[in-house]
Design an enzyme around this catalytic site. Structure first.
Site, PDB file in Angstrom:
ATOM      1  N   VAL A 153       0.852  -1.192   0.000  1.00 17.57           N
ATOM      2  CA  VAL A 153       0.000   0.000   0.000  1.00 17.57           C
ATOM      3  C   VAL A 153       0.885   1.239   0.000  1.00 17.57           C
ATOM      4  O   VAL A 153       1.789   1.368   0.833  1.00 17.57           O
ATOM      5  CB  VAL A 153      -0.933   0.025   1.227  1.00 17.57           C
ATOM      6  CG1 VAL A 153      -1.681   1.360   1.307  1.00 17.57           C
ATOM      7  CG2 VAL A 153      -1.914  -1.133   1.181  1.00 17.57           C
ATOM      8  N   ALA A 202       4.317   4.191   3.012  1.00 23.61           N
ATOM      9  CA  ALA A 202       3.923   2.935   2.369  1.00 23.61           C
ATOM     10  C   ALA A 202       4.122   1.807   3.361  1.00 23.61           C
ATOM     11  O   ALA A 202       4.719   1.985   4.424  1.00 23.61           O
ATOM     12  CB  ALA A 202       4.745   2.687   1.105  1.00 23.61           C
ATOM     13  N   LYS A 203       3.609   0.647   3.021  1.00 20.45           N
ATOM     14  CA  LYS A 203       3.839  -0.551   3.828  1.00 20.45           C
ATOM     15  C   LYS A 203       3.533  -1.756   2.979  1.00 20.45           C
ATOM     16  O   LYS A 203       2.730  -1.701   2.046  1.00 20.45           O
ATOM     17  CB  LYS A 203       2.950  -0.562   5.082  1.00 20.45           C
ATOM     18  CG  LYS A 203       3.545  -1.362   6.225  1.00 20.45           C
ATOM     19  CD  LYS A 203       4.710  -0.615   6.861  1.00 20.45           C
ATOM     20  CE  LYS A 203       5.226  -1.338   8.088  1.00 20.45           C
ATOM     21  NZ  LYS A 203       6.266  -0.567   8.787  1.00 20.45           N
ATOM     22  N   GLY A 204       4.172  -2.875   3.323  1.00 19.40           N
ATOM     23  CA  GLY A 204       3.916  -4.115   2.616  1.00 19.40           C
ATOM     24  C   GLY A 204       3.892  -5.274   3.585  1.00 19.40           C
ATOM     25  O   GLY A 204       4.382  -5.167   4.716  1.00 19.40           O
TER      26      GLY A 204
END
Length: 450
Positions: free
Chosen positions: A92, A137-139
């Site tokens: 995201v 962001a992040k994953g």
């Protein structure tokens, strides 16, 4: 920018959401079906607080609450016994108004899109708060790395990266380690991206091994930031420049918590209790943190450490200490246990460990919370420094990196503390007001296209 005051609830705690609007997002979070949904509800609640304080209109608030891009992918993995399994992965990008996206990748079985979205949103405010030119962001991949062999873990990593390849890049989105990932994971990501590019691209990730362009000081940067924030808060609350003897309990003796405990002990604090997934231990006279870290490295847990007494996880959160450092996962301090928290300071090493309901209770009980987007910002600060070094094909010494980290952390803490004192806010409200305000200002300056 118009500044408005928070109304006061019947309990006397300042809140941005009038009672007439019914249950807040934070209140509804307790009924959410997953940790991820609760985290996202908390993130949205905090954004609503900041938006109201800043006087943002509904359109700006809605834009800031909506991720720029969200990607969910299937990640097939071939197990050693020949079985094929499929797990889900996510990436995201919440906001890109202040620069390329930045955020970790976590491997954890409870990871879902809601959790990743919440973490990406917090990263946006964190980067803006400490003044580095990134968006959030992040994953994550919904897998337990402890159940995978090294080769299986490498296959999962490389396949996941291949699926999110269109989103990432040194000028677009730069991943970093998080829960369940480490510098080896980052090395695989860098290699996979570089193989597709046809040349070495060290700046595509941060938190790499130093042999591949990683920065000195990156491994313990989040923990060092927690220490800096804790010492600043201790000074602010009356211990002046002497943390000597301040008692500390650390919930989550892992990547962040173990080194945070060590750094606080090195500064003169007395670490009396720690916990991890396997158990908790306490020693009122103070733990030998270095010996405990060696025990945990050998056995995989703090449980069974012979120079301390066993303790339950709940009891650790409720110890009468000066500083409590929740450094594991989200949502550990809730409306249920917050009334029993007796620490004078809560310094959030983890992302989102305190629910909005718990925040109100802690504030009402006079407990100062140093929020996650400030307290654990050390990791993204040194990630930024690593990225700068990669883009310039240059490197700084460990001492230079620590000086830059300390300057950014202390400047951010002072800005938050000053606003909180000036406007009678909690540190969390002040931190979000600064972070959200800077992102909103960037949106206004850039305008909309087309």
């Amino acid at each position: 920018m118009t500044i408005t005051d928070f109304p006061t609830t019947a309990s006397g705690v300042r809140s941005p959401i009038p009672d007439r609007h019914g249950p807040s997002l934070g209140e509804r979070a307790l009924a959410a079906p997953s940790l991820g949904e609760r985290a996202l509800a908390a993130a949205r609640f905090q954004l609503a607080e900041a938006s109201r304080f800043l006087g943002l209109d509904d359109g700006m608030h809605h834009m800031l609450a909506t991720p720029r891009r969200s990607l969910t992918v299937s990640v097939p993995v071939r197990r050693e016994d020949g079985r094929l399994e499929v797990v889900q992965g996510h990436r995201v990008q919440h906001n890109l108004s202040r620069g390329p996206a930045k955020g970790g990748i976590r491997f954890h079985p409870a990871t879902d899109l809601a959790e990743v979205t919440a973490l990406a949103m917090w990263m946006t405010w964190k980067c803006a708060l400490v003044g580095i030119p990134y968006g959030g962001a992040k994953g994550g991949v919904a897998v337990d790395p402890a159940t995978l062999t090294t080769r299986e873990l490498e296959r999962v990593t490389r396949r996941y990266v291949n699926e999110i390849l269109p989103l990432i890049g040194p000028e677009k989105d730069i991943p970093a380690p998080d829960v369940g990932t480490d510098e080896q994971t980052m090395a695989w990501i860098m290699d996979t991206y570089s193989a597709n590019a046809g040349y070495s691209v060290p700046g595509v990730v941060t938190g790499k091994p130093t042999a591949l362009g990683g920065s000195l000081g990156r491994a313990g940067a989040t923990s060092r930031g927690v220490q800096i924030a804790a010492l600043q808060a201790l000074a602010q609350t009356g211990r002046a420049h002497s943390p000597e003897g301040a008692t500390v309990a650390v919930q989550g003796f892992g990547k962040v918590g173990a080194l945070a405990a060590q750094y606080l002990a090195d500064a003169g604090c007395r670490v009396v209790a720690v916990s991890d997934a396997g158990g908790a231990v306490v020693r009122p006279s103070g733990l030998d943190v270095a010996a405990l870290r060696a025990h945990a490295a050998e056995t995989g847990t703090v449980h069974g450490y012979r120079d301390a007494d066993p303790l339950s996880h709940d009891e650790l959160l409720e110890l009468d200490v000066d500083v409590l450092v929740p450094a594991a996962l989200e949502g550990v301090i809730t409306a249920d246990n917050a009334p029993r928290v007796r620490a004078r300071l809560v310094v959030e090493g983890a992302n989102g460990p305190t629910t909005p309901e718990a925040d109100l209770i802690l504030a009402g009980n006079g407990i100062t919370v140093v929020p996650d987007i400030l307290a654990n910002a050390g990791g993204v600060i040194v990630s930024y420094l690593e990225w700068v070094q990669n883009t310039q094909a240059y490197s700084w010494s460990a001492g230079e990196v620590e000086v830059k980290l300390r300057d950014l952390m202390e400047n951010a803490y002072r800005a938050v503390a000053d606003l909180a004192a000036e406007r009678d806010l909690t540190l969390r409200q002040a931190a979000h007001a600064i972070g959200v305000g800077r992102v909103a200002e960037a949106h206004r300056m850039r305008g909309l296209y087309p």
